[in-house]
Design an enzyme around this catalytic site. Structure first.
Site, PDB file in Angstrom:
ATOM      1  N   SER A 119      -7.030   5.750  -0.252  1.00  0.00           N
ATOM      2  CA  SER A 119      -7.209   4.466  -0.924  1.00  0.00           C
ATOM      3  C   SER A 119      -8.687   4.091  -0.892  1.00  0.00           C
ATOM      4  O   SER A 119      -9.330   4.192   0.154  1.00  0.00           O
ATOM      5  CB  SER A 119      -6.395   3.373  -0.222  1.00  0.00           C
ATOM      6  OG  SER A 119      -5.026   3.704  -0.199  1.00  0.00           O
ATOM      7  N   GLN A 139      -4.957  -0.953  -7.405  1.00  0.00           N
ATOM      8  CA  GLN A 139      -5.633  -0.086  -6.441  1.00  0.00           C
ATOM      9  C   GLN A 139      -6.244   1.111  -7.157  1.00  0.00           C
ATOM     10  O   GLN A 139      -5.630   1.697  -8.043  1.00  0.00           O
ATOM     11  CB  GLN A 139      -4.668   0.423  -5.365  1.00  0.00           C
ATOM     12  CG  GLN A 139      -5.367   1.276  -4.304  1.00  0.00           C
ATOM     13  CD  GLN A 139      -4.419   1.826  -3.251  1.00  0.00           C
ATOM     14  OE1 GLN A 139      -4.090   3.007  -3.262  1.00  0.00           O
ATOM     15  NE2 GLN A 139      -3.981   0.958  -2.336  1.00  0.00           N
ATOM     16  N   ASP A 199       0.815  -1.214   0.000  1.00  0.00           N
ATOM     17  CA  ASP A 199       0.000   0.000   0.000  1.00  0.00           C
ATOM     18  C   ASP A 199       0.853   1.270   0.000  1.00  0.00           C
ATOM     19  O   ASP A 199       0.326   2.370  -0.058  1.00  0.00           O
ATOM     20  CB  ASP A 199      -0.950  -0.010   1.204  1.00  0.00           C
ATOM     21  CG  ASP A 199      -2.082   1.008   1.069  1.00  0.00           C
ATOM     22  OD1 ASP A 199      -2.554   1.214  -0.065  1.00  0.00           O
ATOM     23  OD2 ASP A 199      -2.485   1.598   2.085  1.00  0.00           O
TER      24      ASP A 199
END
Length: 288
Positions: free
Chosen positions: A229, A279, A205
């Protein structure tokens, strides 16, 4: 949090009761919980309910609310299915009864089959040729924007070395990709595949949305854009070790409607494809 030992401790949840766990949080420089931490702790919770002969091959998740750093996070695991070859789990993370994150994860027993993989960039600069985040602060700290300098100064259990860096005092638009070498800090213990998956999930991430911001780097900065996110997916392929630098390689096919998409691969230094990721994130310019 400054080394691998402390990262492992952060990801090791407390068992409250059957299929219910609790974890604490550590900041990475933000006022809210780091998404990679919630991802990795959810993987820890799911693995605690899985037969020993099955390993995570994919996860798909959504970030629903910002996490509070001062409160424990509770993780509830639903055993959706245990089939002949695959097991499926659903993990819900919550604080004060409010759901902040959900994840579906699938686990597969080891099997033999066909094989191919994408290739690592053979011309990429090696880590020894590059500066780490910490080295950038030492060399350019007086010239970095305050927000960027504060972020880079946070102690972390991972070293990052971006392959391409831009001058923050003279920003310019860049190609829609991001390549970063990374390596764990401190003594690295022997790890089973379950723990490797948790740590790699945590790292996945970091840096991911940079590829989506780069084409607009001339106008984007920490102070004029709201970022978050929205979802995160991972696919795990091959076993690996954390004994050398690894490469995070992302590209962004699209940014539109205040959202940006990044996707890419994670390689060992010798070119073994370990995992792929995707993502979508919020990229909302602040209106003056």
């Amino acid at each position: 949090m400054k080394n691998t030992k402390e990262l492992i401790e952060l990801l090791s949840l407390i068992n409250l009761e059957k299929n219910k766990f609790s974890g604490e949080s550590v900041t990475i420089g933000s006022k809210i919980v780091f998404g990679g931490q919630v991802l990795a702790q959810s993987v820890n919770a799911a693995y605690r309910t899985i037969p020993k002969d099955r390993f995570l091959h994919s996860l798909h998740s959504y970030f629903l609310e910002a996490g509070d750093l001062t409160m424990p996070i509770e993780y509830d695991v639903a055993e959706v299915r245990n089939g002949g070859s695959f097991s499926t789990r659903r993990v819900t993370a919550s604080q004060k009864g409010k759901t902040i994150f959900i994840m579906a994860a699938s686990f597969h027993k080891k099997e033999d089959g066909f094989e191919h993989q994408a290739a690592i960039n053979p011309d990429i600069k090696q880590p020894e040729e590059l500066l780490s985040w910490e080295e950038m602060v030492v060399k350019f700290g007086d010239f970095l924007p305050k927000a960027l300098s504060s972020f880079l100064n946070i102690e972390r259990p991972i070293d990052f070395k971006p392959v391409h860096t831009s001058n923050p005092l003279q920003p310019k638009n860049l190609p829609a990709k991001e390549e970063v070498w990374f390596k764990l800090k401190g003594d690295i213990p022997e790890m089973d595949l379950q723990l490797k998956h948790q740590i790699l999930t945590y790292i996945s991430d970091y840096n991911v949305l940079n590829a989506a911001f780069n084409p607009n780097a001339k106008d984007y900065n920490f102070g004029n854009t709201i970022t978050a996110s929205l979802d995160h997916s991972l696919w795990f392929f091959r076993d690996f070790e954390f004994d050398d630098w690894m490469l995070f390689s992302a590209e962004s096919p699209n940014a539109f409607g205040a959202r940006g998409l990044s996707k890419g691969n994670i390689f060992t230094r010798d070119g073994k494809l370990v995992a792929s990721f995707a993502q979508e994130g919020l990229m909302r310019p602040i209106k003056k």
